[in-house]
Design a protein around this motif. Structure first.
Motif, mmCIF file in Angstrom:
data_model
loop_
_atom_site.group_PDB
_atom_site.id
_atom_site.type_symbol
_atom_site.label_atom_id
_atom_site.label_comp_id
_atom_site.label_asym_id
_atom_site.label_seq_id
_atom_site.Cartn_x
_atom_site.Cartn_y
_atom_site.Cartn_z
ATOM 1 N N CYS A 116 0.371 -4.400 4.991
ATOM 2 C CA CYS A 116 -0.772 -4.158 4.458
ATOM 3 C C CYS A 116 -0.945 -3.886 3.244
ATOM 4 O O CYS A 116 0.137 -3.169 2.622
ATOM 5 C CB CYS A 116 -1.467 -2.909 5.012
ATOM 6 N N ARG A 124 -2.436 -2.577 1.000
ATOM 7 C CA ARG A 124 -2.684 -1.134 0.711
ATOM 8 C C ARG A 124 -2.176 0.039 0.910
ATOM 9 O O ARG A 124 -1.508 0.698 0.025
ATOM 10 C CB ARG A 124 -4.384 -0.751 1.030
ATOM 11 N N CYS A 125 -1.628 0.012 2.359
ATOM 12 C CA CYS A 125 -0.897 1.122 2.687
ATOM 13 C C CYS A 125 0.283 0.702 3.032
ATOM 14 O O CYS A 125 1.131 1.425 3.293
ATOM 15 C CB CYS A 125 -1.795 1.665 3.784
ATOM 16 N N CYS A 155 -5.112 -3.580 6.742
ATOM 17 C CA CYS A 155 -4.753 -3.070 8.505
ATOM 18 C C CYS A 155 -6.260 -2.367 8.795
ATOM 19 O O CYS A 155 -7.191 -2.379 8.107
ATOM 20 C CB CYS A 155 -3.731 -2.298 8.073
ATOM 21 N N CYS A 185 -6.887 0.796 7.164
ATOM 22 C CA CYS A 185 -7.494 0.928 5.849
ATOM 23 C C CYS A 185 -8.962 0.440 6.092
ATOM 24 O O CYS A 185 -9.580 0.635 5.247
ATOM 25 C CB CYS A 185 -6.632 0.033 4.972
HETATM 26 ZN ZN LIG Z 1 -3.397 -0.531 5.553
#
Ligand SMILES: [Zn+2]
Ligand SMILES: [Zn+2]
Lengths: 262, 206
Positions: B65, B67-68, B77, B80
């Motif tokens: 993902c 972001r994370c 994901c 998120c």
């Molecule tokens: Zn994520």
């Protein structure tokens, strides 16, 4: 030296855990330094599970007492009790980085199962010193003491090639010869020896020759400090034919201004 | 160490190759690799193909993902993009398996950030080898109000927590860590639910 076959089925050791690797599902492989048996490897079964009784007693840098059971290829930890876990090292990133470096040095310079009680003493004492917070120069004292115990004490008073006197002037340190060279011997040597300033040479001599406690109180200016650090690192790199992994983290902290001991 | 253990085996090349590949997996020794290989030999062709396809799909369809950095089959994901979750909290963990462990006990409804490892000076793993810079970028002007450090209570986990504390403290974001209910040297992934729930609820300010 004790050949493995003469060890009883169960035996007690005092040890500092130098490092560990995860092994299998939940075990840890420990690299131990002991006063009587030198460096040993042992498995701490299930030590990664929170329910394990071993966990905190076999963490790296813990001074611990172990009951080991002789196993097929590896000894197995059957009991562990920390003597001193050096909590101060775990609460300060810089102290921890210094201590891990010292542990890696011991690991790198010791063959398996070759006893050296003075080296064990040096390590335990160093961990206690670093737990209280040690200056940069402490690491150099430790490096020089360890090099001496491992048989690589650099020769700093006489030329390492011809034993001739070292006159004031330009100086060189040859890693291959294991010490300083006189101008004559420094000619045409390959690889070329590292130039050493008079201040750095005097500092190295002081750190090597003065009693441990007094040597640790030497204060080096930033320039000489960096030079001494570079020389010792170069010598250690030459001897081990590699850089120690933990120096990278020390450098990282230094670059990010997280090295208050500098 | 590898070939000598297989003296008893006929040297059929594909068999030897599968044993060798399985033997590379964590926690699988030569004996287990042998057993699994003979199991695969006895499988119906479609089951063997399904296994091979699953392995390939994991490699080809699973991504991190953006972001994370948890593993996911769509980016960003599911966590998120779940608007019911608290976007102002980020829980920092070592591995994707730790997200699974925490999601199982349902004590936390915020975001995650997976570092993919911990600082381990003795094994040559430094801050630059982890998703630390990505975490800091995420925190810049993000409205995040709390960062929970849920790292293993191991030496490396503690080192990583201390390092993150030095970086995050100046940002003025509330920083907490799991309670010391987890014994030193253990791993989150193996914690029982009660221990993990207590550790989360008892998280402390840093
Ligand atoms: Zn994520
Ligand atoms: Zn000479």
């Amino acid at each position: 030296m004790t050949p493995p076959s003469t060890k009883p089925r169960l035996f007690k050791v005092e040890a500092v855990v130098l490092k560990q690797y995860p092994l299998g599902e939940a075990d840890r492989l420990l690299v131990l330094y002991t006063p009587e048996l030198g460096k040993l490897r042992a498995v701490a079964k299930g030590a990664r599970r929170p329910s394990s009784k071993l966990g905190g007693h076999v963490e790296p840098l813990v001074h611990t007492r172990l009951l080991l059971a002789r196993g097929g290829s590896l000894d197995v930890v059957s009991q562990a009790e920390a003597v001193h876990a050096f909590p101060g090292l775990r609460e300060d990133l810089g102290r921890l980085a210094q201590a891990l470096y010292c542990a890696e040095l011991v690991d790198a310079f010791t063959p398996d199962e070759q006893a050296s009680p003075p080296l064990f003493g040096l390590l335990v004492e160093a961990l206690a010193t670093m737990e209280e917070g040690a200056e940069a120069v402490f690491l150099h004292c430790f490096e020089l003491r360890l090099l001496a115990l491992a048989g690589y004490q650099p020769q700093l008073r006489h030329c390492a090639e011809c034993e001739g006197p070292i006159e004031p002037g330009q100086h060189w340190l040859s890693y291959r010869a294991g010490g300083v060279l006189c101008p004559r011997c420094a000619q045409g040597v390959s690889p070329p020896p590292a130039p050493v300033s008079l201040n750095a040479l005097k500092s190295l001599r002081y750190l090597q020759e003065q009693p441990y406690g007094r040597a640790q109180r030497l204060r080096l200016g930033p320039e000489v400090g960096a030079e001494v650090r570079g020389l010792l690192r170069g010598y250690i790199r030459y001897l081990l034919e590699k850089d120690l992994k933990s120096t990278e983290f020390l450098d990282h902290l230094r670059r990010e201004g997280m090295a208050p001991w500098e | 160490m590898t070939s000598r253990n297989f003296d008893s085996l006929p040297t059929v090349e594909p068999v030897a190759r599968l044993i060798e590949e399985l033997n590379k997996l964590p926690g699988i020794g030569p004996k287990t690799a042998q057993r699994l290989t003979y199991h695969v030999i006895r499988l119906p062709a479609e089951e063997a193909r399904a296994l091979a396809q699953a392995v390939l799909d994991v490699k080809e369809r699973v991504v991190f993902c953006s972001r994370c950095y948890n593993i996911t089959d769509k980016d960003p994901c599911a966590v998120c993009t779940d608007l019911r979750r608290d976007q102002t909290r980020i829980c920092v963990v070592e591995e994707p398996l730790d997200v699974l462990a925490l999601e199982r006990v349902q004590v936390y409804r915020g975001m995650y950030h997976v570092l993919h490892g911990v600082i381990s000076p003795m094994h040559g793993v430094g801050p630059d080898d982890l998703r630390i810079r990505e975490l800091l970028v995420r925190l810049q002007g993000s409205g995040v109000q709390e960062v929970v450090l849920a790292l293993n209570p191991s030496l490396e986990g503690e080192a990583t927590s201390m390092y993150l504390q030095k970086l995050i403290a100046p940002l003025g974001i509330r920083l907490t860590r799991l309670a010391r209910g987890l014994p030193a040297g253990s791993e989150l992934e193996y914690a029982d639910e009660v221990t993990l729930t207590r550790a989360f609820e008892g998280r402390q300010e840093l």
